[in-house]
Design a protein around this motif. Sequence first.
Motif, PDB file in Angstrom:
ATOM      1  N   HIS A  34       0.794  -1.294   0.104  1.00  0.00           N
ATOM      2  CA  HIS A  34      -0.119  -0.185  -0.156  1.00  0.00           C
ATOM      3  C   HIS A  34       0.982   1.420  -0.030  1.00  0.00           C
ATOM      4  N   TYR A  35       1.908   1.203   0.727  1.00  0.00           N
ATOM      5  CA  TYR A  35       2.947   2.558   0.632  1.00  0.00           C
ATOM      6  C   TYR A  35       3.425   2.885  -1.009  1.00  0.00           C
ATOM      7  N   ASP A  36       3.614   1.577  -1.571  1.00  0.00           N
ATOM      8  CA  ASP A  36       4.086   1.614  -2.851  1.00  0.00           C
ATOM      9  C   ASP A  36       2.924   2.308  -3.767  1.00  0.00           C
ATOM     10  N   PHE A  37       1.899   1.653  -3.414  1.00  0.00           N
ATOM     11  CA  PHE A  37       0.710   2.416  -4.352  1.00  0.00           C
ATOM     12  C   PHE A  37       0.529   3.611  -4.074  1.00  0.00           C
ATOM     13  N   ILE A  38       0.452   4.311  -2.824  1.00  0.00           N
ATOM     14  CA  ILE A  38       0.345   5.612  -2.425  1.00  0.00           C
ATOM     15  C   ILE A  38       1.377   6.445  -3.106  1.00  0.00           C
ATOM     16  N   GLU A  39       2.735   6.104  -3.039  1.00  0.00           N
ATOM     17  CA  GLU A  39       3.549   6.692  -3.659  1.00  0.00           C
ATOM     18  C   GLU A  39       3.663   6.836  -5.163  1.00  0.00           C
ATOM     19  N   LEU A  40       2.814   5.820  -5.847  1.00  0.00           N
ATOM     20  CA  LEU A  40       2.586   5.847  -7.149  1.00  0.00           C
ATOM     21  C   LEU A  40       1.491   6.737  -7.440  1.00  0.00           C
ATOM     22  N   GLU A  41       0.447   6.783  -6.779  1.00  0.00           N
ATOM     23  CA  GLU A  41      -0.652   7.856  -6.818  1.00  0.00           C
ATOM     24  C   GLU A  41      -0.310   9.309  -6.776  1.00  0.00           C
ATOM     25  N   SER A 101     -10.027  15.592   5.958  1.00  0.00           N
ATOM     26  CA  SER A 101      -9.123  14.251   5.747  1.00  0.00           C
ATOM     27  C   SER A 101      -9.373  12.966   6.765  1.00  0.00           C
ATOM     28  N   ASN A 102     -10.177  13.133   7.766  1.00  0.00           N
ATOM     29  CA  ASN A 102     -10.335  12.054   8.472  1.00  0.00           C
ATOM     30  C   ASN A 102     -11.678  11.320   8.510  1.00  0.00           C
ATOM     31  N   TYR A 103     -12.378  11.691   7.295  1.00  0.00           N
ATOM     32  CA  TYR A 103     -13.454  10.858   6.739  1.00  0.00           C
ATOM     33  C   TYR A 103     -13.048  10.389   5.403  1.00  0.00           C
ATOM     34  N   ALA A 104     -13.458   8.924   5.382  1.00  0.00           N
ATOM     35  CA  ALA A 104     -13.140   8.149   3.980  1.00  0.00           C
ATOM     36  C   ALA A 104     -14.252   8.437   3.046  1.00  0.00           C
ATOM     37  N   PHE A 105     -15.266   8.987   3.382  1.00  0.00           N
ATOM     38  CA  PHE A 105     -16.255   8.864   2.360  1.00  0.00           C
ATOM     39  C   PHE A 105     -16.454  10.317   1.826  1.00  0.00           C
ATOM     40  N   THR A 106     -16.423  10.514   0.559  1.00  0.00           N
ATOM     41  CA  THR A 106     -16.510  11.677  -0.120  1.00  0.00           C
ATOM     42  C   THR A 106     -17.740  11.678  -0.544  1.00  0.00           C
ATOM     43  N   PRO A 107     -18.891  12.947  -0.745  1.00  0.00           N
ATOM     44  CA  PRO A 107     -19.986  12.677  -1.212  1.00  0.00           C
ATOM     45  C   PRO A 107     -19.839  12.586  -2.911  1.00  0.00           C
ATOM     46  N   LYS A 109      -5.976   6.127   0.371  1.00  0.00           N
ATOM     47  CA  LYS A 109      -5.531   7.344   1.263  1.00  0.00           C
ATOM     48  C   LYS A 109      -6.091   7.314   2.665  1.00  0.00           C
ATOM     49  N   TYR A 110      -6.735   6.329   3.140  1.00  0.00           N
ATOM     50  CA  TYR A 110      -7.290   5.885   4.424  1.00  0.00           C
ATOM     51  C   TYR A 110      -7.119   4.791   5.023  1.00  0.00           C
ATOM     52  N   MET A 111      -7.409   4.659   6.229  1.00  0.00           N
ATOM     53  CA  MET A 111      -7.327   3.407   7.076  1.00  0.00           C
ATOM     54  C   MET A 111      -8.171   3.307   8.247  1.00  0.00           C
ATOM     55  N   HIS A 112      -8.245   2.340   8.886  1.00  0.00           N
ATOM     56  CA  HIS A 112      -9.119   2.121   9.980  1.00  0.00           C
ATOM     57  C   HIS A 112      -8.722   0.999  10.797  1.00  0.00           C
ATOM     58  N   CYS A 113      -8.846   0.793  11.992  1.00  0.00           N
ATOM     59  CA  CYS A 113      -8.290  -0.205  12.967  1.00  0.00           C
ATOM     60  C   CYS A 113      -8.916  -1.634  12.425  1.00  0.00           C
ATOM     61  N   PHE A 114      -8.050  -2.596  12.441  1.00  0.00           N
ATOM     62  CA  PHE A 114      -8.448  -3.981  11.990  1.00  0.00           C
ATOM     63  C   PHE A 114      -9.415  -4.555  13.040  1.00  0.00           C
ATOM     64  N   ASN A 115      -9.562  -4.026  14.255  1.00  0.00           N
ATOM     65  CA  ASN A 115     -10.538  -4.407  15.150  1.00  0.00           C
ATOM     66  C   ASN A 115     -11.989  -4.168  14.581  1.00  0.00           C
ATOM     67  N   GLN A 175     -13.726   4.032  12.712  1.00  0.00           N
ATOM     68  CA  GLN A 175     -13.475   5.511  12.651  1.00  0.00           C
ATOM     69  C   GLN A 175     -12.368   5.375  11.428  1.00  0.00           C
ATOM     70  N   PHE A 176     -12.372   6.280  10.439  1.00  0.00           N
ATOM     71  CA  PHE A 176     -11.346   6.390   9.490  1.00  0.00           C
ATOM     72  C   PHE A 176     -10.385   7.420   9.835  1.00  0.00           C
ATOM     73  N   TYR A 177      -9.132   7.079   9.218  1.00  0.00           N
ATOM     74  CA  TYR A 177      -8.002   8.185   9.176  1.00  0.00           C
ATOM     75  C   TYR A 177      -7.085   8.260   8.249  1.00  0.00           C
ATOM     76  N   LYS A 178      -6.565   9.260   7.987  1.00  0.00           N
ATOM     77  CA  LYS A 178      -5.479   9.658   6.796  1.00  0.00           C
ATOM     78  C   LYS A 178      -4.303   8.456   7.034  1.00  0.00           C
ATOM     79  N   ALA A 179      -4.296   7.772   6.050  1.00  0.00           N
ATOM     80  CA  ALA A 179      -2.968   7.018   5.898  1.00  0.00           C
ATOM     81  C   ALA A 179      -1.582   7.690   5.745  1.00  0.00           C
ATOM     82  N   PRO A 180      -0.792   7.486   6.176  1.00  0.00           N
ATOM     83  CA  PRO A 180       0.547   8.245   5.821  1.00  0.00           C
ATOM     84  C   PRO A 180       1.172   7.527   4.881  1.00  0.00           C
ATOM     85  N   THR A 181       2.215   8.237   4.353  1.00  0.00           N
ATOM     86  CA  THR A 181       3.177   7.769   3.500  1.00  0.00           C
ATOM     87  C   THR A 181       4.447   6.862   4.310  1.00  0.00           C
TER      88      THR A 181
END
Length: 460
Positions: free
Chosen positions: A158-165, A225-231, A241-247, A255-261
């Motif tokens: 996913h880091y590789d894909f974020i870098e490419l994007e 940035s902290n919300y994954a759903f754009t209208p 670009k986003y992530m959430h807890c695996f639990n 709860q969604f958060y901005k994924a880091p590079t």
Amino acid sequence: MERTHQESKEEELIETNSSTTAATSTENNYDKDEYYKSKGLSAYDDLEKKFQEFQNAFRRMNEAFGQKLLEQFGIANPDIKYTHEPQVITAKDAAKHMIGKKNILILTGAGLSAASGIPTFRGDNGFWTRTYGDETDPQVILTQRFFTQNPELNWQWHYDFIELEDRCKPNKGHHAILKFQEYCHLQNDIESFLVTQNIDNYHPQLIQQSKILMKNQEEKKQGESNYAFTPFVYEIHGNVKYMHCFNDEEDCGQQFYKAPTLDQVKDKTNHVPKCSSCGKNMKPHCMFFDESYSETYYRSESVHKFMEEKMDCLIVVGTALATGLAKRIVNKALGKIECPVIEINLETSIDRGYNLQILEKSEIALDQLFNEYYRLRSPKVDILQSGQVKSQARASSVVNQSKNPIQKQIIVQNNTKQMTQAKQTNLKQASTSTGKAVQQKPAVSKAVTSSNKQKIIPKR
């Protein structure tokens, strides 16, 4: 018992007829065998061919009957001859099939982003061909099981894909779809519904920059940035670009958060983000192969609702239809009466039904398709008074000079609004003048009556 002469004659006649019938039958069989042989057919092949011809004729009869019924009830467009077989068509001709449709669903795939520099997943040089650790199969790497055992390798993908994007950017195809969404947003009779299988964030990125779509604060809040759903876009496979807890059994899993590079991760040896609430690993907001669709993460129920209840036109862009929900959308459209499926692909993925195939690059075909659609739907503004001819001509000149269909629409709407106000003013003035005339009329009548009374000679 001795036979009579008449009985003998009858028996001879019967024998003669039987012999003739047998000979004729043998001759006919011989003729048929010779016929089949001359045509290179067996009797079975001939029967199969005739049955196929019957099926085709019966299907054409049903289609013609259905078309007549639809035209009779005012549902069908008599200028378009509908077919249940796919046909290759130009983008401009395909636009005619969109006219009159009220709820247009657009389904995009990896082929749309190919012009941006992001390789398709399943191509020869696709993203699926990369190796992570000892594993090369992406259908193993991108699974919940692999993530549980090897979260570092999964996140590395996913880091590789974020870098490419981040290195690439949206192309003309993405911008054409955005303009179409803005155009529909300004209309009262059309709704566009964008569904994407792509996780590259390009659709949300453009939508969040749109002043037309993001016009109120409530919608802007959803684009933070902290919300994954754009209208105005339904990302059925998530967003890298986003992530959430695996639990996912706890609230923190929703709860969604901005994924880091990778550059933003402090500890390069352990670059898996952790949940601030429970301490478990964060999962990239991307659908794994062994994961199911859900409304919570992928808004699948919202997509189902629109395609079941509203969709009357489908535009498919750059997808091989290798995933479940995308297939269901297409199958649903093909099963609806008078629902055209416009497919923009270099190689078609649909081989049946009311399928209009545009075998062209999406960044070219989308512009052609939507520009022709705007032209076919362009509103005609009436000139209210002769004194407004010049201003209308100037407005038309401004509209024609503008290449952006959205700007054209806004200009036309403003001109229409101004002329409507002018018309209301003229009507008000006319009404006021009429009212004054009505008020003066009784006075005239009274004067005439008084004058008449003066001329009356009283009786003596």
